[in-house]
Design an enzyme around this catalytic site. Sequence first.
Site, PDB file in Angstrom:
ATOM      1  N   HIS A 143       0.835  -1.208   0.000  1.00  0.00           N
ATOM      2  CA  HIS A 143       0.000   0.000   0.000  1.00  0.00           C
ATOM      3  C   HIS A 143       0.870   1.259   0.000  1.00  0.00           C
ATOM      4  O   HIS A 143       0.653   2.176  -0.795  1.00  0.00           O
ATOM      5  CB  HIS A 143      -0.933  -0.013   1.220  1.00  0.00           C
ATOM      6  CG  HIS A 143      -1.716   1.256   1.388  1.00  0.00           C
ATOM      7  ND1 HIS A 143      -2.701   1.638   0.493  1.00  0.00           N
ATOM      8  CD2 HIS A 143      -1.649   2.247   2.328  1.00  0.00           C
ATOM      9  CE1 HIS A 143      -3.217   2.802   0.893  1.00  0.00           C
ATOM     10  NE2 HIS A 143      -2.598   3.189   1.993  1.00  0.00           N
ATOM     11  N   TYR A 254      -3.131  17.196   3.639  1.00  0.00           N
ATOM     12  CA  TYR A 254      -2.246  16.331   4.437  1.00  0.00           C
ATOM     13  C   TYR A 254      -0.833  16.873   4.664  1.00  0.00           C
ATOM     14  O   TYR A 254      -0.123  16.406   5.550  1.00  0.00           O
ATOM     15  CB  TYR A 254      -2.209  14.914   3.861  1.00  0.00           C
ATOM     16  CG  TYR A 254      -1.160  14.634   2.819  1.00  0.00           C
ATOM     17  CD1 TYR A 254      -0.027  13.868   3.131  1.00  0.00           C
ATOM     18  CD2 TYR A 254      -1.293  15.122   1.527  1.00  0.00           C
ATOM     19  CE1 TYR A 254       0.925  13.601   2.164  1.00  0.00           C
ATOM     20  CE2 TYR A 254      -0.354  14.856   0.562  1.00  0.00           C
ATOM     21  CZ  TYR A 254       0.767  14.098   0.877  1.00  0.00           C
ATOM     22  OH  TYR A 254       1.701  13.840  -0.068  1.00  0.00           O
TER      23      TYR A 254
END
Length: 425
Positions: A143, A254
């Site tokens: 991931h 973010y």
Amino acid sequence: MIKANNPSLQSWIKVEKNSDFPIQNLPFGIFKSIEKDKKPRVGSIIGNTVIDLSALAHEGYFNKCNFSTQVFKSSSLNDFMALGKKVCADVRNTLSDLFEKNNASLRDNAEINSKVLYPIDRVELLLPIKINDYTDFYSSKEHATNVGSMFRDPANALLPNWKHIPIGYHGRASSIVVSGTKFHRPKGQIKPQDAEAPIFVPTRSLDFELEMAFTTCNATKLGESISIAESEDHIWGLMLFNDWSARDMQTWEYVPLGPFLAKSFASSVSPWVVTLDALEPFRTKGPEQDVKVLPYLEFSGNKNFNINLEVYIKAQDKEPFKVCTSNFKYMYWNMSQQLAHQTSNGCNINVGDLYASGTISGPTPDSYGSMLELTWRGTKPLKLADGSERKFINDHDTVIMKGFAENELTRIGFGEVKNKVLSAL
Ligand code: CA
């Protein structure tokens, strides 16, 4: 071998082939009867039959156990978990004896049977834990590599710290909901690529993240650390976890502090907490950690678990369509390392903390645990069985995650975490 895990046991309660809940599982959850005016209480499940532990206690079936059964009259598992893993093991063993097919004591008592057993469709399953704190890790190498390739540089997809630190962040506990809870598409700031300034709109890229989460059963004092060797004394059980994410909001917000509102609008858990004890037969070796870790992260033995994971998208009025097949064993950083790292600075933990794994992606494109990866940031839409395409999750879609560990003798399942997305408010 743990007595309740004996694969040769059978129950007098009917268990269909391929049930997630044979007598060897005996997970714990919180349920409420939909018919009677009763309060939430602690339950377990065999097949499709929910067992009321507070009613069993009332009938004296736990008299030999050395703890206060008041913990079963609760709207969360926290008080039960706080008694520790030895009590949990005693309860599983007691249930295992009581529901074993040759044990007539409860089996042949129809009157008590009707007080303690509920068909699954006559109960509502509630959030099993009062979650005090929630951490989300980022522990699947596949991931992290996929996301790093998409957003930064395929040649340097993993940041330099990734193989040294189980990366994580502190998430939001208040918006963690149980399977079945519907929620509205979140709104937030996004900055479209061609726009000069951000806009405030419903997310255009709502995503799931296929994760598992473990919960802890002991509180530690501020300043204490949990060593890898002790870590499993604190890990009580596991659930399926969907860490819903708004990718466009995430991309804009973010930097530099990490995820915030793109993740905090909802996360969902499966209703049954499967104990680490029940998963004992499914231990396996994790991926090789090819960079030597610091001593506090060194471990011995098998700390990964072979748990098959699946994700389905169900469009409104359509059949569920499988979009992902992954496995918990792909986790590069294991739960023991996560907990040792979490507490390595002296951060105290509590009963009922939740530690999510991070998106669990496997090595092949059909094993990626998010739409972001499955559609490669929307560039390769998925085609569902009804012919419709998805880059991300649409309004009125239901996302279903399933998990089960299986060998030739036993299947220990988690049921599912299933949530429907409503249009933005
Ligand atoms: Ca996540």
